[in-house]
Design a protein around this motif. Structure first.
Motif, PDB file in Angstrom:
ATOM      1  N   GLN A  39       0.895  -0.902   0.150  1.00 17.61           N
ATOM      2  CA  GLN A  39       0.066  -0.246   0.081  1.00 17.61           C
ATOM      3  C   GLN A  39       0.858   1.203   0.092  1.00 17.61           C
ATOM      4  OE1 GLN A  39      -3.375  -0.272  -0.294  1.00 17.61           O
ATOM      5  NE2 GLN A  39      -3.786  -2.190   0.056  1.00 17.61           N
ATOM      6  N   PRO A  40       0.421   2.326  -0.847  1.00 13.34           N
ATOM      7  CA  PRO A  40       1.228   3.414  -0.695  1.00 13.34           C
ATOM      8  C   PRO A  40       1.283   4.204   0.666  1.00 13.34           C
ATOM      9  CG  PRO A  40      -0.859   3.706  -2.112  1.00 13.34           C
ATOM     10  CD  PRO A  40      -0.922   2.190  -1.333  1.00 13.34           C
ATOM     11  N   VAL A  41       2.402   4.791   0.857  1.00 11.53           N
ATOM     12  CA  VAL A  41       2.752   5.482   2.257  1.00 11.53           C
ATOM     13  C   VAL A  41       1.700   6.589   2.740  1.00 11.53           C
ATOM     14  CG1 VAL A  41       3.898   6.993   3.502  1.00 11.53           C
ATOM     15  CG2 VAL A  41       4.936   5.178   2.475  1.00 11.53           C
ATOM     16  N   GLU A  42       0.676   7.121   1.763  1.00 13.27           N
ATOM     17  CA  GLU A  42      -0.388   8.113   2.059  1.00 13.27           C
ATOM     18  C   GLU A  42      -1.556   7.204   2.765  1.00 13.27           C
ATOM     19  OE1 GLU A  42       0.625   7.969  -1.949  1.00 13.27           O
ATOM     20  OE2 GLU A  42       2.119   8.074  -0.791  1.00 13.27           O
ATOM     21  N   GLY A  43      -1.573   6.038   2.096  1.00  9.68           N
ATOM     22  CA  GLY A  43      -2.936   5.431   2.620  1.00  9.68           C
ATOM     23  C   GLY A  43      -2.589   5.231   4.111  1.00  9.68           C
ATOM     24  N   ILE A  44      -1.464   4.592   4.510  1.00  9.37           N
ATOM     25  CA  ILE A  44      -1.079   4.079   5.782  1.00  9.37           C
ATOM     26  C   ILE A  44      -1.148   5.301   6.545  1.00  9.37           C
ATOM     27  CG2 ILE A  44       0.871   3.126   7.042  1.00  9.37           C
ATOM     28  CD1 ILE A  44       2.025   1.919   4.522  1.00  9.37           C
ATOM     29  N   ILE A  45      -0.643   6.412   6.205  1.00 12.58           N
ATOM     30  CA  ILE A  45      -0.909   7.717   6.913  1.00 12.58           C
ATOM     31  C   ILE A  45      -2.180   8.115   7.274  1.00 12.58           C
ATOM     32  CG2 ILE A  45      -0.556  10.271   6.857  1.00 12.58           C
ATOM     33  CD1 ILE A  45       2.453   9.868   5.579  1.00 12.58           C
ATOM     34  N   ALA A  46      -3.043   7.876   6.332  1.00 10.48           N
ATOM     35  CA  ALA A  46      -4.431   8.064   6.640  1.00 10.48           C
ATOM     36  C   ALA A  46      -5.046   7.164   7.582  1.00 10.48           C
ATOM     37  CB  ALA A  46      -5.270   8.149   5.294  1.00 10.48           C
ATOM     38  N   ALA A  47      -4.573   5.858   7.598  1.00  7.98           N
ATOM     39  CA  ALA A  47      -4.969   5.011   8.700  1.00  7.98           C
ATOM     40  C   ALA A  47      -4.529   5.449   9.953  1.00  7.98           C
ATOM     41  CB  ALA A  47      -4.531   3.596   8.349  1.00  7.98           C
ATOM     42  N   LEU A  48      -3.160   6.100  10.134  1.00  4.28           N
ATOM     43  CA  LEU A  48      -2.362   6.604  11.353  1.00  4.28           C
ATOM     44  C   LEU A  48      -3.377   7.600  12.031  1.00  4.28           C
ATOM     45  CD1 LEU A  48       1.138   5.822  10.154  1.00  4.28           C
ATOM     46  CD2 LEU A  48      -0.004   4.935  12.241  1.00  4.28           C
ATOM     47  N   GLU A  49      -3.602   8.706  10.860  1.00  4.25           N
ATOM     48  CA  GLU A  49      -4.294   9.839  11.485  1.00  4.25           C
ATOM     49  C   GLU A  49      -5.693   9.486  11.843  1.00  4.25           C
ATOM     50  OE1 GLU A  49      -3.551  13.124  11.537  1.00  4.25           O
ATOM     51  OE2 GLU A  49      -1.418  12.880  10.849  1.00  4.25           O
ATOM     52  N   ALA A  50      -6.239   8.268  11.440  1.00  7.56           N
ATOM     53  CA  ALA A  50      -7.454   7.991  11.911  1.00  7.56           C
ATOM     54  C   ALA A  50      -7.492   7.042  13.308  1.00  7.56           C
ATOM     55  CB  ALA A  50      -8.236   7.070  11.036  1.00  7.56           C
TER      56      ALA A  50
END
Ligand code: PLP
Length: 226
Positions: A39-50
């Motif tokens: 998965q792209p890092v942006e998606g992982i960051i979105a999950a972390l932000e959530a």
């Protein structure tokens, strides 16, 4: 901009809660491990932000490229290794991960015990069971699980907390989840890592403590990366 990933996670947690309510075996505290491989890092960051903090990766190299930096920005992450581990990467895996879910053979158990002692890090481990007895798949055979669990715990002092399985793609998953649960109970283990995007509700109904969900959190993966 709002990410759909936060919505996916919230919806998955609701479905996990409902599945837990629907069964006497269901655990309300079942944990969602977001599988971020490919998965792209942006998606992982979105999950972390959530607020998501438990993640799964299946390759040491890929995890090493992404997670040390992400961890600096987002404290409190628990990273699960959910893929096959070569013994010669045990040292790196012990340094990178917090939980090993794929302890599947004596040679790996020995390598992990040695590296954990050297690093003074005692990671919780799940033993992977090949519930479908598929020749091409990793995991100890159900018949051999008891002896392997004993060897890991008593012989090597590994912190074995539970069992993990990946049912054959063409089978109904429920009997595999039931078998994993039975084996865990028989050997005094409380944690069960089972269930993916397509079958996590069944897994929760059978008492999963951890479900490993990739595409239903993040969407389709990119081509497998190294
Ligand atoms: C990729 C993977 C998952 C996640 O699969 P999805 O179908 O994307 O949810 C879960 N467990 C293991 C061991 C995996 O390799």
């Amino acid at each position: 901009m709002d990410s759909p990933i936060a919505d996916h996670i919230a919806a998955l947690r609701r479905r996990m809660d409902e599945a837990a309510q629907a069964s006497l075996l269901g655990r309300k505290d079942a944990r969602l491990v977001a599988v971020s491989k490919g998965q792209p890092v942006e998606g992982i960051i979105a999950a972390l932000e959530a607020g998501q903090r438990e993640f799964g990766e299946n390759r040491v190299q890929e995890a090493a490229a992404k997670w040390p930096e992400l961890r600096r920005s987002y404290p409190g992450v628990t990273l699960h290794l959910i893929g096959h581990l070569q013994s010669n990467k045990a040292k790196e895996a012990v340094a990178l991960f917090d939980v090993i879910q794929t302890l599947d053979r004596p040679s790996l158990a020995h390598a992990l015990a040695e590296e954990m002692a050297a690093a003074n890090r005692r990671l919780p481990c799940f033993i992977q069971v090949n519930t479908g007895e598929e020749p091409q798949k990793s995991g100890v055979m159900p018949m051999e699980a008891g002896e392997f669990i004993r060897h890991c715990r008593e012989g090597l002092a590994l912190d074995v907390v539970g069992l993990m399985c990946i049912p054959p793609a063409e089978d109904a998953p429920a009997p595999h989840f039931g078998l994993l649960r039975e084996l865990a109970l028989k050997h005094g283990l409380t944690q069960l890592s089972m269930g993916m995007s397509g079958d996590f509700e069944t897994a929760v109904r059978f008492g999963a403590s951890h479900v490993r969900i990739g595409t239903a959190v993040f969407g389709e993966r990119r081509a497998p990366s190294l």
